[in-house]
Write an enzyme that holds these catalytic residues in place. Structure first.
Site, PDB file in Angstrom:
ATOM      1  N   ARG A   1      -1.175  38.849  14.104  1.00  0.00           N
ATOM      2  CA  ARG A   1      -0.555  39.817  13.188  1.00  0.00           C
ATOM      3  C   ARG A   1      -0.658  39.211  11.800  1.00  0.00           C
ATOM      4  O   ARG A   1       0.027  38.213  11.499  1.00  0.00           O
ATOM      5  CB  ARG A   1       0.904  40.071  13.588  1.00  0.00           C
ATOM      6  CG  ARG A   1       1.672  40.806  12.504  1.00  0.00           C
ATOM      7  CD  ARG A   1       3.017  41.308  12.958  1.00  0.00           C
ATOM      8  NE  ARG A   1       2.872  42.446  13.847  1.00  0.00           N
ATOM      9  CZ  ARG A   1       3.872  43.253  14.210  1.00  0.00           C
ATOM     10  NH1 ARG A   1       5.094  43.028  13.770  1.00  0.00           N
ATOM     11  NH2 ARG A   1       3.649  44.267  15.012  1.00  0.00           N
TER      12      ARG A   1
ATOM     13  N   HIS B   1      -2.888  49.263  13.241  1.00  0.00           N
ATOM     14  CA  HIS B   1      -2.004  48.779  14.317  1.00  0.00           C
ATOM     15  C   HIS B   1      -2.497  49.375  15.645  1.00  0.00           C
ATOM     16  O   HIS B   1      -1.848  50.239  16.233  1.00  0.00           O
ATOM     17  CB  HIS B   1      -0.568  49.205  14.007  1.00  0.00           C
ATOM     18  CG  HIS B   1       0.484  48.475  14.798  1.00  0.00           C
ATOM     19  ND1 HIS B   1       0.208  47.449  15.673  1.00  0.00           N
ATOM     20  CD2 HIS B   1       1.844  48.636  14.830  1.00  0.00           C
ATOM     21  CE1 HIS B   1       1.337  47.018  16.209  1.00  0.00           C
ATOM     22  NE2 HIS B   1       2.339  47.721  15.717  1.00  0.00           N
TER      23      HIS B   1
ATOM     24  N   GLN C   1      -0.401  49.582  19.032  1.00  0.00           N
ATOM     25  CA  GLN C   1       0.684  50.559  18.961  1.00  0.00           C
ATOM     26  C   GLN C   1       0.190  51.958  19.317  1.00  0.00           C
ATOM     27  O   GLN C   1       0.793  52.654  20.146  1.00  0.00           O
ATOM     28  CB  GLN C   1       1.264  50.570  17.531  1.00  0.00           C
ATOM     29  CG  GLN C   1       2.380  51.573  17.341  1.00  0.00           C
ATOM     30  CD  GLN C   1       3.626  51.192  18.103  1.00  0.00           C
ATOM     31  OE1 GLN C   1       4.126  50.075  17.952  1.00  0.00           O
ATOM     32  NE2 GLN C   1       4.139  52.086  18.925  1.00  0.00           N
TER      33      GLN C   1
ATOM     34  N   ASP D   1       7.471  56.587  10.729  1.00  0.00           N
ATOM     35  CA  ASP D   1       7.492  55.125  10.605  1.00  0.00           C
ATOM     36  C   ASP D   1       8.265  54.810   9.325  1.00  0.00           C
ATOM     37  O   ASP D   1       8.517  55.710   8.503  1.00  0.00           O
ATOM     38  CB  ASP D   1       6.030  54.611  10.538  1.00  0.00           C
ATOM     39  CG  ASP D   1       5.926  53.082  10.487  1.00  0.00           C
ATOM     40  OD1 ASP D   1       6.925  52.392  10.808  1.00  0.00           O
ATOM     41  OD2 ASP D   1       4.849  52.577  10.125  1.00  0.00           O
TER      42      ASP D   1
ATOM     43  N   CYS E   1       7.253  54.097  16.016  1.00  0.00           N
ATOM     44  CA  CYS E   1       6.743  52.815  16.533  1.00  0.00           C
ATOM     45  C   CYS E   1       7.846  51.757  16.589  1.00  0.00           C
ATOM     46  O   CYS E   1       7.711  50.776  17.324  1.00  0.00           O
ATOM     47  CB  CYS E   1       5.586  52.331  15.678  1.00  0.00           C
ATOM     48  SG  CYS E   1       5.984  52.199  13.927  1.00  0.00           S
TER      49      CYS E   1
ATOM     50  N   ARG F   1       4.066  49.549  25.222  1.00  0.00           N
ATOM     51  CA  ARG F   1       3.301  48.528  24.494  1.00  0.00           C
ATOM     52  C   ARG F   1       2.835  47.445  25.470  1.00  0.00           C
ATOM     53  O   ARG F   1       1.683  47.030  25.467  1.00  0.00           O
ATOM     54  CB  ARG F   1       4.169  47.881  23.399  1.00  0.00           C
ATOM     55  CG  ARG F   1       4.432  48.737  22.176  1.00  0.00           C
ATOM     56  CD  ARG F   1       3.188  48.926  21.321  1.00  0.00           C
ATOM     57  NE  ARG F   1       2.613  47.650  20.897  1.00  0.00           N
ATOM     58  CZ  ARG F   1       3.025  46.928  19.847  1.00  0.00           C
ATOM     59  NH1 ARG F   1       3.985  47.381  19.079  1.00  0.00           N
ATOM     60  NH2 ARG F   1       2.443  45.775  19.531  1.00  0.00           N
TER      61      ARG F   1
HETATM   62  N1  NVA Z   1       4.163  50.268   9.178  1.00  0.00           N
HETATM   63  C1  NVA Z   1       5.037  49.280   9.743  1.00  0.00           C
HETATM   64  C2  NVA Z   1       4.832  49.171  11.230  1.00  0.00           C
HETATM   65  C3  NVA Z   1       5.734  48.206  11.921  1.00  0.00           C
HETATM   66  C4  NVA Z   1       5.469  48.106  13.389  1.00  0.00           C
HETATM   67  C5  NVA Z   1       4.821  47.950   9.077  1.00  0.00           C
HETATM   68  O1  NVA Z   1       3.648  47.593   8.860  1.00  0.00           O
HETATM   69  O2  NVA Z   1       5.791  47.270   8.748  1.00  0.00           O
HETATM   70  N1   CP Z   2       6.187  48.396  16.707  1.00  0.00           N
HETATM   71  C1   CP Z   2       6.021  47.079  16.498  1.00  0.00           C
HETATM   72  O1   CP Z   2       4.899  46.572  16.342  1.00  0.00           O
HETATM   73  O2   CP Z   2       7.170  46.361  16.480  1.00  0.00           O
HETATM   74  P1   CP Z   2       7.357  44.860  16.000  1.00  0.00           P
HETATM   75  O3   CP Z   2       7.049  44.832  14.520  1.00  0.00           O
HETATM   76  O4   CP Z   2       8.785  44.540  16.284  1.00  0.00           O
HETATM   77  O5   CP Z   2       6.411  43.990  16.754  1.00  0.00           O
END
Ligand code: NVA
Ligand code: CP
Length: 306
Positions: free
Chosen positions: A103, A130, A133, A222, A262, A290
């Site tokens: 990530r 992502h 997801q 989101d 998500c 997931r």
């Molecule tokens: N768009 C959000 C998704 C989190 C799972 C982020 O990037 O923070």
């Molecule tokens: N939806 C998701 O990726 O959650 P986290 O940021 O908690 O991993």
């Protein structure tokens, strides 16, 4: 050839269907705690430059169930791209581990990691997309709306990483996907054009929430400020307020509609508590899935690589 999981559109439709089918089987096995141990004596290294609850816990739990050991490296552990070059980390971990999940902020960094790794790299979110997801999300939709072709998903909010993965899924599997966002917060124009150009899905970028939600099978939202943008949260709140998913907006679809997010959710901002807690909210099915879908992705990559 080593197979990575970086973008949904890197896979053919049949591959995606195969992964989703495998996820169905693995979900049954996991729930029964049946034995399924393709990763005995193997390790998964998980690199997190941003926070996480679901991604970390679902990957670690899933990989442990599949017989392996998952290692967690948090934002302060490597200094990826700063303390150590990305291409060096890629080659280093390829010597110890069997899989890498990362990530990262910059999408170019995960591409570089994959270019130099000799083991599969799985994208656990970047600023651009992502994919794990949205694979879990389409799996969840298929569970709730079995056999329905071209499901209409209306996304409200920022044209962000989650939206880009929806668009990349729409390049391979037929969908009606509408992104309804404030002016200036549209998804990447090239990705939208590519999704339209693929010619199998209906793709819309809209700005009026009341009309956008008509006939939606699924309303999806989101956070308005993603990780890395939290200092913009107050300013964004004013711009995004009309895009809040509340009971009134859910009723404006004119039909029974599922709600998806998500997570993590900021209740009172992009979604109300009442919608999160409503019967039509399937956010925890998404979150559970997931793990099952990622288990399938990991098993599939290893089976189809080299
Ligand atoms: N768009 C959000 C998704 C989190 C799972 C982020 O990037 O923070
Ligand atoms: N939806 C998701 O990726 O959650 P986290 O940021 O908690 O991993």
């Amino acid at each position: 050839m080593v197979r990575h999981f970086l973008h949904i559109s890197d896979f053919e439709a049949d591959d995606l269907r195969e992964i989703l089918q495998l996820a169905t089987e693995l979900k049954v096995k996991f729930r029964a705690r049946d034995e399924y141990r393709p990763f005995t004596d193997r390790s998964l290294v998980m690199i997190f430059a941003k926070p996480s609850a679901r991604t970390r816990v679902s990957f670690e739990t899933g990989f442990t169930w599949m017989g392996g050991h998952a290692l967690f490296l948090g934002p302060n552990d490597i200094g990826i791209g700063k303390r150590e070059a990305i291409k060096d980390i890629a080659r280093l971990f390829s010597r110890y581990n069997y899989l890498i999940m990362a990530r990262l902020f910059d999408h170019a960094h995960i591409l570089e990691l994959a270019e130099h790794a000799t083991i599969p790299v799985i994208n656990g979110l970047t600023d651009y997309n992502h994919p794990c997801q949205i694979m879990a999300d389409i799996f969840t939709i298929q569970e709730h709306l079995p056999g329905q072709e071209k499901v209409k998903v209306v996304y409200l909010g920022d044209g962000n990483n989650v939206v880009h993965s929806w668009l990349r899924l729409a390049m391979r599997l037929p969908l009606h996907f509408s992104c309804c966002c404030p002016q200036g917060y549209e998804p990447d124009a090239d990705t939208v054009a590519e999704a339209r150009g693929a010619g199998i899905s209906t793709i819309e970028v809209l700005h009026d929430p009341q009309t956008a939600v008509a006939d939606a099978d699924v309303i999806y939202t989101d956070v308005w400020a993603s990780m890395g943008q939290k200092d913009e949260a107050d300013a964004r709140e004013k711009v995004f307020a009309p895009y809040q998913v509340n009971k009134e907006l859910m009723a404006a679809t004119g039909r029974e509609t599922l709600f998806m997010h998500c997570l993590p959710a900021e209740r009172g901002r992009e979604v109300t508590d009442a919608v999160m807690e409503a019967d039509y909210s399937i956010v925890f099915d998404q979150a559970e899935n997931r793990m099952h879908v990622q288990n399938a992705i990991m098993a599939w990559l290893v089976e189809h690589g080299n």
